[in-house]
Design a protein around this motif. Structure first.
Motif, mmCIF file in Angstrom:
data_model
loop_
_atom_site.group_PDB
_atom_site.id
_atom_site.type_symbol
_atom_site.label_atom_id
_atom_site.label_comp_id
_atom_site.label_asym_id
_atom_site.label_seq_id
_atom_site.Cartn_x
_atom_site.Cartn_y
_atom_site.Cartn_z
ATOM 1 N N LEU A 233 36.485 32.698 45.491
ATOM 2 C CA LEU A 233 37.365 32.728 44.237
ATOM 3 C C LEU A 233 37.038 33.925 43.494
ATOM 4 O O LEU A 233 37.826 34.721 42.920
ATOM 5 C CB LEU A 233 37.578 31.697 43.430
ATOM 6 C CG LEU A 233 38.324 30.191 43.980
ATOM 7 C CD1 LEU A 233 38.252 29.173 43.063
ATOM 8 C CD2 LEU A 233 39.667 30.726 44.571
ATOM 9 N N HIS A 234 35.632 34.152 42.985
ATOM 10 C CA HIS A 234 35.180 35.274 42.277
ATOM 11 C C HIS A 234 35.443 36.463 42.990
ATOM 12 O O HIS A 234 35.673 37.489 42.399
ATOM 13 C CB HIS A 234 33.638 35.073 42.021
ATOM 14 C CG HIS A 234 33.030 36.140 41.458
ATOM 15 N ND1 HIS A 234 33.310 36.534 40.157
ATOM 16 C CD2 HIS A 234 32.150 37.057 41.802
ATOM 17 C CE1 HIS A 234 32.688 37.557 39.597
ATOM 18 N NE2 HIS A 234 32.044 37.976 40.930
ATOM 19 N N LYS A 235 34.994 36.562 44.414
ATOM 20 C CA LYS A 235 35.458 37.744 45.200
ATOM 21 C C LYS A 235 36.940 38.081 45.393
ATOM 22 O O LYS A 235 37.305 39.502 45.197
ATOM 23 C CB LYS A 235 34.874 37.843 46.722
ATOM 24 C CG LYS A 235 33.378 37.729 46.570
ATOM 25 C CD LYS A 235 32.782 37.404 47.990
ATOM 26 C CE LYS A 235 31.379 37.324 48.103
ATOM 27 N NZ LYS A 235 30.696 37.210 49.533
ATOM 28 N N ALA A 236 37.650 37.384 45.128
ATOM 29 C CA ALA A 236 39.277 37.323 44.961
ATOM 30 C C ALA A 236 39.627 38.014 43.718
ATOM 31 O O ALA A 236 40.983 38.354 43.665
ATOM 32 C CB ALA A 236 39.922 36.413 45.694
ATOM 33 N N GLY A 237 38.872 37.823 42.804
ATOM 34 C CA GLY A 237 39.401 38.504 41.440
ATOM 35 C C GLY A 237 39.983 37.196 40.790
ATOM 36 O O GLY A 237 40.415 37.592 39.624
ATOM 37 N N ILE A 238 39.936 36.103 41.107
ATOM 38 C CA ILE A 238 40.594 34.926 40.503
ATOM 39 C C ILE A 238 39.721 34.350 39.509
ATOM 40 O O ILE A 238 40.074 34.050 38.226
ATOM 41 C CB ILE A 238 40.952 33.782 41.525
ATOM 42 C CG1 ILE A 238 41.929 34.502 42.734
ATOM 43 C CG2 ILE A 238 41.499 32.764 40.591
ATOM 44 C CD1 ILE A 238 42.058 33.629 43.738
ATOM 45 N N LEU A 239 38.479 34.332 39.719
ATOM 46 C CA LEU A 239 37.315 33.998 38.480
ATOM 47 C C LEU A 239 36.695 35.133 38.313
ATOM 48 O O LEU A 239 36.211 35.844 39.137
ATOM 49 C CB LEU A 239 36.764 32.751 39.095
ATOM 50 C CG LEU A 239 37.510 31.432 39.649
ATOM 51 C CD1 LEU A 239 36.408 30.357 40.297
ATOM 52 C CD2 LEU A 239 38.298 30.938 38.418
ATOM 53 N N THR A 240 36.091 35.069 37.050
ATOM 54 C CA THR A 240 34.883 35.752 36.419
ATOM 55 C C THR A 240 33.842 34.993 36.376
ATOM 56 O O THR A 240 33.790 33.656 36.064
ATOM 57 C CB THR A 240 35.307 36.536 35.244
ATOM 58 O OG1 THR A 240 35.813 35.690 34.033
ATOM 59 C CG2 THR A 240 36.622 37.546 35.488
ATOM 60 N N ARG B 208 25.264 29.703 36.416
ATOM 61 C CA ARG B 208 26.487 30.818 36.326
ATOM 62 C C ARG B 208 27.792 29.733 36.008
ATOM 63 O O ARG B 208 27.872 28.676 36.534
ATOM 64 C CB ARG B 208 26.556 31.057 37.935
ATOM 65 C CG ARG B 208 25.528 32.064 38.295
ATOM 66 C CD ARG B 208 26.007 32.532 39.672
ATOM 67 N NE ARG B 208 26.205 31.770 40.650
ATOM 68 C CZ ARG B 208 27.018 31.737 41.864
ATOM 69 N NH1 ARG B 208 27.287 32.979 42.175
ATOM 70 N NH2 ARG B 208 26.987 30.748 42.599
ATOM 71 N N LEU B 209 28.494 30.434 35.112
ATOM 72 C CA LEU B 209 29.757 29.713 34.482
ATOM 73 C C LEU B 209 30.702 30.708 34.870
ATOM 74 O O LEU B 209 30.821 31.832 34.537
ATOM 75 C CB LEU B 209 29.553 29.583 32.896
ATOM 76 C CG LEU B 209 28.416 28.626 32.312
ATOM 77 C CD1 LEU B 209 28.261 28.804 30.838
ATOM 78 C CD2 LEU B 209 28.361 27.335 32.821
ATOM 79 N N PHE B 210 31.876 30.113 35.539
ATOM 80 C CA PHE B 210 32.865 30.597 35.917
ATOM 81 C C PHE B 210 34.201 30.232 35.095
ATOM 82 O O PHE B 210 34.186 29.170 34.522
ATOM 83 C CB PHE B 210 33.367 30.211 37.355
ATOM 84 C CG PHE B 210 32.210 30.854 38.356
ATOM 85 C CD1 PHE B 210 32.608 31.894 39.092
ATOM 86 C CD2 PHE B 210 31.150 30.061 38.773
ATOM 87 C CE1 PHE B 210 31.664 32.212 40.189
ATOM 88 C CE2 PHE B 210 30.417 30.461 39.451
ATOM 89 C CZ PHE B 210 30.342 31.697 40.223
ATOM 90 N N ARG B 211 35.174 31.265 35.005
ATOM 91 C CA ARG B 211 36.394 30.860 34.058
ATOM 92 C C ARG B 211 37.456 31.832 34.758
ATOM 93 O O ARG B 211 37.207 32.722 35.636
ATOM 94 C CB ARG B 211 36.215 31.385 32.767
ATOM 95 C CG ARG B 211 35.912 32.645 32.458
ATOM 96 C CD ARG B 211 36.000 33.098 30.870
ATOM 97 N NE ARG B 211 35.558 34.478 30.689
ATOM 98 C CZ ARG B 211 36.778 35.409 30.466
ATOM 99 N NH1 ARG B 211 37.850 35.178 30.704
ATOM 100 N NH2 ARG B 211 36.324 36.677 30.178
#
Length: 540
Positions: A506-513, A521-524
């Motif tokens: 999801l991070h690589k798809a630009g959905i999460l930072t 590591r904290l994602f949002r």
């Protein structure tokens, strides 16, 4: 001569004519067999005297013979009785020993003519063991209608009890051969293999008797070796003569070199050599000799300066300047340096799907190990240290009684209270949880339509989210989440590695930072995804 007639093996029953020197003994034994005189006898003789040959020759003169030459090791008495029954009565041995004995006695009583011969020859068994066996079976042997002969040596017979010996007739010990019997032995043996006789010389015959002592077995072996030596075979005689020839000894002519007459020794004249001590005169008045006194010389003074000057001069070595040479790069490694041409390097190590995660885990493990190794370890119990902030009163204590040494301070400084910890700020959600839930439900019902945008958001990926990814997006809209979230792992029924893969996708798809807080590591939700979800890019 067709073969060597002298063989050391006992005479077989078919060669009874070769037995010599035992004429009277054989006649007596033959008389017992012919006229039916049952008895127990002991054939006494040393080993090699011909006892076995006599028993073999006697069996040829008997109509029925039962020789026993093999001694059983286990239960010899019972085994010998069983073997006697098998040879006399049959192989169906009864289980009862009394029945066995009675049937053997009855069987031999029915024989007519000459007596059967039962012989026992065990030269290798001790006399004490044979005594135990024949103590048990001699009563049975005494009831049999047969001539029973036991061959024994004098050593074996000496261990038998007197009561046991009285049950047997003991023959005279077998004697050794003399010159006449030896000539008869040679003639009988030579007659069997050759038409010509052997006119043995008297000196050879005497030498043979002196070497063998007239013992029949030794005598036969000695004559056998003489015949073999004459025929060129290797024997003890030929080996001895070859050894003497190899030594190349010269004849001993010491007797010839000795003088035929011995001259008498002359007596020594002691008067010319011996001096009478009484004739020696001593001068007792001679003065004693005084010891010589050595002359003393004055010591010369030693000049220290001269001694120093006379010492070897000191030389200083000239200083040489040594140029430091820079080691060649090729010499430092012991040879030429291997350089690869461009394009010939080995391929890099391939990274698999979990390569980054594995490397981070390995790095973290190494860091933890180094941190633990550098951490000081406490050894033994902890020791208390004084508190430097505590102030003791300077006043002298007042003693309430002179008989006691205890005292107490009026007041002690109270410790300062510790500051209260500041409350941690509550994490503020990125978006209202209700709104996040609504966005998640809309994502499940309708997929967002892809739109042309230059944002790094992967709209194609957004349109194909799975249920697990939508649940993660819901949580990321409401708050910051990490792959270590136990509640999220339990809800999706996955472990941390799998959850970390979904977050990375999801991070690589630009959905999460993502942001890093320590080692976590904290994602949002990303701004592009949040704007895309809230701007109404959803198909009805």
């Amino acid at each position: 001569m067709r073969a060597n007639p002298f063989s050391a093996k006992p005479i077989e029953p078919s060669d009874v004519e070769l037995l010599v020197g035992r004429t009277q003994l054989m006649a007596d034994l033959r008389q017992h067999l012919r006229f039916g005189s049952p008895r127990l006898m002991i054939l006494l003789g040393e080993r090699g005297s011909g006892r076995t040959s006599i028993l073999q020759a006697l069996s040829n003169l008997s109509s029925t013979s039962y020789p026993f030459t093999f001694y059983p090791e286990t239960t010899p008495a019972q085994t010998l009785l069983n073997e006697m029954y098998c040879r006399i009565a049959g192989y169906d041995t009864p289980s009862s020993t009394n029945t066995l004995v009675e049937e053997m006695v009855a069987k031999l009583q029915g024989f007519s003519g000459d007596l059967p011969l039962i012989s026992f020859d065990f030269p290798g068994v001790s006399g004490a063991e044979l005594a135990q066996v024949f103590e048990r079976i001699s009563p049975v042997l005494g009831r049999l209608r047969a001539l029973v002969i036991v061959a024994l040596t004098p050593a074996q017979l000496s261990t038998w009890s007197e009561n046991l010996q009285t049950q047997f007739d003991i023959t005279e010990p077998l004697s050794d051969f003399d010159a006449r019997t030896t000539r008869a032995l040679i003639d009988q043996r030579m007659r069997k293999v050759s038409k010509d006789a052997w006119p043995i010389q008297q000196s050879v015959l005497e030498q043979t008797l002196s070497q063998t002592g007239g013992r029949p077995s030794r005598l036969v072996r000695y004559l056998r070796d003489l015949i073999d030596a004459e025929r060129g075979a290797s024997t003890s005689f030929t080996r001895k003569s070859e050894m003497l020839e190899a030594m190349n000894l010269e004849p001993n002519d010491a007797k010839n070199r000795m003088s035929p007459t011995v001259e008498p020794l002359e007596a020594l004249d002691s008067e010319t050599d011996v001096i009478d001590e009484s004739e020696i005169e001593f001068d007792w008045d001679a003065p004693e000799m005084e010891p010589e006194i050595e002359e003393s010389f004055p010591e010369e003074p030693v000049d220290n300066e001269a001694a120093v000057d006379e010492s070897e001069p000191e030389f200083e070595l000239p200083a040489f300047e040594i140029e430091e040479e820079t080691p060649d790069e090729e010499d430092s490694v012991g040879g030429a340096i291997l350089r690869m041409e461009p394009g010939t390097e080995p391929p890099p190590v391939s990274q698999h799907a979990f390569g980054g995660l594995t490397q981070r885990h390995r790095t973290a493990s190494v860091e933890i190990g180094i941190e633990n190794a550098l951490r000081p370890k406490s050894i033994g119990p902890l020791t208390a240290k004084p508190d430097p902030t505590m102030r003791m009163p300077e006043e002298k204590p007042q003693l309430e009684s002179e008989e006691t040494t205890f005292w107490a301070a009026d007041s002690l400084p109270e410790p300062e209270p510790l500051p209260e910890p500041e409350p941690l700020p509550e994490p503020t959600p990125v978006m209202d949880p209700v709104a996040a839930k609504a966005i998640g439900e809309s994502l499940r019902k309708t997929a967002p339509a892809p739109s042309s945008s230059t944002l790094p958001l992967d709209f194609q990926r957004v349109s194909s989210l799975s249920d697990a990814e939508i649940s993660i997006v819901e949580a990321a809209i409401a708050r910051e989440v990490s792959p270590s979230d136990s509640a999220l792992q339990a809800y999706l029924s996955v472990g941390r590695p799998r959850l970390s893969q979904i977050f990375n996708g999801l991070h690589k798809a630009g959905i999460l930072t993502v942001r890093k807080k320590g080692r976590t590591r904290l994602f949002r939700i990303s701004d592009q995804a949040k704007a895309h979800f809230t701007d109404g890019h959803m198909e009805a």
